[in-house]
Design an enzyme around this catalytic site. Sequence first.
Site, short mmCIF file in Angstrom:
data_model
loop_
_atom_site.label_atom_id
_atom_site.label_comp_id
_atom_site.label_asym_id
_atom_site.label_seq_id
_atom_site.Cartn_x
_atom_site.Cartn_y
_atom_site.Cartn_z
CE LYS A 52 -0.91 5.81 4.76
NZ LYS A 52 -2.29 5.89 5.26
CG ASP A 104 -8.92 4.39 7.28
OD1 ASP A 104 -9.47 4.36 8.38
OD2 ASP A 104 -7.67 4.53 7.16
CE LYS A 115 -6.57 2.57 9.87
NZ LYS A 115 -6.20 3.97 9.59
CE LYS A 147 -2.65 2.14 3.72
NZ LYS A 147 -3.66 1.87 4.77
N GLY A 170 -4.18 -0.28 10.22
CA GLY A 170 -3.26 -0.10 11.34
C GLY A 170 -3.10 1.36 11.70
CG ASP A 195 -4.73 5.27 2.85
OD1 ASP A 195 -5.69 6.04 2.60
OD2 ASP A 195 -4.47 4.85 4.00
O1 OSB Z 1 -4.80 5.67 6.86
O2 OSB Z 1 -4.40 3.64 7.27
C1 OSB Z 1 -4.16 4.83 7.47
C2 OSB Z 1 -1.16 5.17 9.81
C3 OSB Z 1 -1.57 6.21 10.61
C4 OSB Z 1 -2.78 6.82 10.35
C5 OSB Z 1 -3.58 6.36 9.31
C6 OSB Z 1 -3.20 5.30 8.52
C7 OSB Z 1 -1.94 4.72 8.76
C8 OSB Z 1 -1.38 3.65 7.94
C9 OSB Z 1 -0.30 2.79 8.56
O3 OSB Z 1 -1.67 3.45 6.78
C10 OSB Z 1 -0.75 1.44 8.90
C11 OSB Z 1 0.25 0.75 9.77
O4 OSB Z 1 1.30 0.36 9.27
O5 OSB Z 1 -0.01 0.60 10.98
MG MG Z 2 -6.14 4.67 5.58
#
Ligand code: OSB
Ligand code: MG
Length: 369
Positions: free
Chosen positions: A163, A238, A262, A161, A290, A188
């Site tokens: 960002k 999300d 989550k 994934k 996460g 994401d």
């Molecule tokens: O949008 O999923 C998200 C981390 C912090 C806040 C939001 C997100 C995330 C991650 C990291 O994508 C997921 C992880 O490795 O714990």
């Molecule tokens: Mg996310």
Amino acid sequence: MQLRRIELFALQMRLRHPFETSFGREEEREFLLVRAQTDDFVGWGEVTVSRDPFYSYETLETAESVLRNYLIPWTLSAPIAHPDDLLPRLGQVRGHQMAKAGLEGALWDLYAQEQGLPLYRALGGERREIEVGISIGIEPTVDLLLQQVERFLGEGYRRIKIKIKPGQDYEPLRAVRDRFGNIPMMADANSAYRLSDIGLLQRLDELGLMMIEQPLGYDDIIDHAKLSPQLRTPICLDESIHGPDDARKAIELRAAGILNIKIGRLGGLGPARKTHDIAREAGIPVWCGGMLESGVGRLHNVAITTLPGFTLPGDTAASRRYWEEDIVEPEVEVTPQGTIVVPQTPGIGSAVREDRVRALAHGHWTYRP
Ligand code: OSB
Ligand code: MG
């Protein structure tokens, strides 16, 4: 369960590698741990807040305040037979899902130990091994991104994934596709786009992504429902899903083809499981997201992922992806096949290193009935 004591620890832990999203960059995690104690057992939960109210409105300070003034006193006011009985008692507090989830999670850990069951079993999970992927933050250059992808593919992670944000979307994703071919890959956006960006989002269709996560507003369902039929790439929600009811509405409106679960955002393991049930009934796949958790929250994530509707690899990576040294022993490890073997000992499945928790804590509060 007769609770004798609830403790909160405010922790600060430095990430091995800064994590950047469209809403900001984190070099350090600041969160709370909940320690709940009966005469015989100790249970642990994680309040997955961040220092800043950027992913959601909750922060370490809002969570500490609402736990101290409402959630903990109400939890200690009478015995609790089952963790599912806790959240109805806290219902008068609107929102503050992460604060509630940390507390509820500690009670689930206690309950599982009382039953002599691993947490995943207490939740009704079945899988003994879960598939995991990796979430890679926005990197300063495409070359650094490619290096990260190469490293994590080499470590076995089952999907990548990445960002994205405006200006850093098509190009870096294209570079990963060109270099690594047909790997399972997704993006994401953390709410970085508007409906008027549709042309740009449609261009991502040509990359064959598994899904795009939360492209539009952090509290939106309606615009995602408008966007969804105009993209070939499935939308995963999300930020905008705060409980089972939001999931039902998003599914009814066809705003999402996939849901990110989550535990913190949904307000606990109970609501996370219920959200999973609703999605499963509707034929909507889910995966576990996460929040850069410590070992405590990470092991809760492992447990929920054993439910049958978690059919896509989640973001639950190994402890050492985040930390020089985690606070649980053994740490969470990922096999070369990109899986985590689910622990079979009672409760969350690893011991919490209390010495280390105390050493890392910059705040510690104790509450008694
Ligand atoms: O949008 O999923 C998200 C981390 C912090 C806040 C939001 C997100 C995330 C991650 C990291 O994508 C997921 C992880 O490795 O714990
Ligand atoms: Mg996310």
